[in-house]
Design an enzyme around this catalytic site. Structure first.
Site, mmCIF file in Angstrom:
data_model
loop_
_atom_site.group_PDB
_atom_site.id
_atom_site.type_symbol
_atom_site.label_atom_id
_atom_site.label_comp_id
_atom_site.label_asym_id
_atom_site.label_seq_id
_atom_site.Cartn_x
_atom_site.Cartn_y
_atom_site.Cartn_z
ATOM 1 N NE ARG A 41 -3.755 0.107 0.770
ATOM 2 C CZ ARG A 41 -4.708 0.507 -0.065
ATOM 3 N NH1 ARG A 41 -4.996 -0.205 -1.134
ATOM 4 N NH2 ARG A 41 -5.356 1.621 0.167
ATOM 5 C CG HIS A 99 11.214 -1.033 -5.874
ATOM 6 N ND1 HIS A 99 9.840 -1.029 -5.946
ATOM 7 C CD2 HIS A 99 11.671 -0.859 -7.130
ATOM 8 C CE1 HIS A 99 9.490 -0.852 -7.222
ATOM 9 N NE2 HIS A 99 10.577 -0.736 -7.954
ATOM 10 C CD GLU A 116 13.119 -8.756 -3.663
ATOM 11 O OE1 GLU A 116 12.380 -8.618 -2.665
ATOM 12 O OE2 GLU A 116 12.657 -8.882 -4.820
ATOM 13 C CG LEU A 139 5.793 4.775 -5.148
ATOM 14 C CD1 LEU A 139 5.371 4.193 -3.817
ATOM 15 C CD2 LEU A 139 4.745 4.493 -6.216
#
Ligand code: NHR
Ligand code: GAR
Length: 210
Positions: A88, A106, A171, A141
């Site tokens: 979100r 990300h 990651e 963002l």
């Protein structure tokens, strides 16, 4: 005193799991999800961690949900808030309450491919190198100061899924590393860029990408 960490997640939670299994000098004081059914919450419960489900679909307004989320996070008095597959967008009022102690991972080499569906877009662009980025979260963002990145090769026969799997393995390496650096107080703000105190190596990882 160890670093108090609150984890936010929305789904599978494999990054969260990698953080737990890395045995970092942190205390995970709460795991919070906007999706009550998130697999990551079940994993947290199995490990005896405090979990909280806050269903965003019960809120008409993003700001109202984010205010409740921020209040819940603050109850746990975190030194660091970690977004681990939290899906979100966070409103500016939320960011200002936690700026400087809010990390995200990300799945792209930012500033390339901010937003969603990064692997599909990387394949569509024909890039030959892709990867992942840990960054501090700001109101813009996927544009906050970069802490560490890992690069993986893109293969001719990759699909979004095979590429995502190769990126995900990286990651799981770089997120625990970034959190360790934060907990050790080694991340220094240098005019909006992150420097690593006493850096002997590099804040990048290159994968040959098996
Ligand atoms: N919030 C701010 N302000 N800044 C960032 O850098 C943020 C953030 C919230 C989440 C993670 C993120 C990513 O790494 C993140 C970074 C969700 C969306 C999104 O569009 C975009 C980026 C990221 C996470 N979410 C939709 C929304 O309307 C919902 C999608 C869904 O529920 O599946 O919020 O890429
Ligand atoms: C990870 O690939 C993470 O980088 C990405 O979602 C996946 C979550 O996996 N995050 C985003 O795309 C944020 N928009 P996980 O739940 O197994 O950690």
């Amino acid at each position: 005193m160890s670093c108090r960490v609150v984890v936010l997640l929305s789904g599978r939670g494999s990054n969260f799991q990698a953080i737990v299994e890395a045995t970092l000098p942190i205390e995970i004081v709460a795991v919070i999800s906007n999706r009550p059914q998130a697999a990551g919450l079940a994993f947290a419960r199995e490990h005896g961690l405090t979990t909280v489900a806050l269903d965003h679909t019960l809120h008409a307004e993003r700001e109202g949900f984010d205010a409740q989320l921020a209040d819940e996070i603050e109850r746990h008095q975190p030194d660091l808030v970690v977004l681990a597959g939290y899906m979100r967008i966070l409103s500016p009022a939320f960011i200002y309450r936690f700026e400087g102690r809010l990390l995200n991972i990300h799945p792209s080499l930012l500033p390339m491919f901010p937003g969603l569906k990064t692997h599909e877009r990387a394949l569509a662009e024909g890039v030959k190198i892709h990867g992942c980025t840990v960054h501090f979260v700001t109101a813009q963002l996927d544009h906050g100061p970069i802490v560490i990145q890992a690069a993986v090769p893109v293969r001719a026969d990759d699909t979004a899924n095979t590429l995502a799997t190769r990126v995900l393995a990286q990651e799981h390496q770089i997120y625990p590393q970034a959190i360790r650096w934060f907990a050790e107080g080694r991340l220094l703000n240098n005019d909006g860029c992150v420097n690593l105190k006493d850096d002997l190596t590099s804040q990048s990882v290159l994968s040959t990408g098996a």
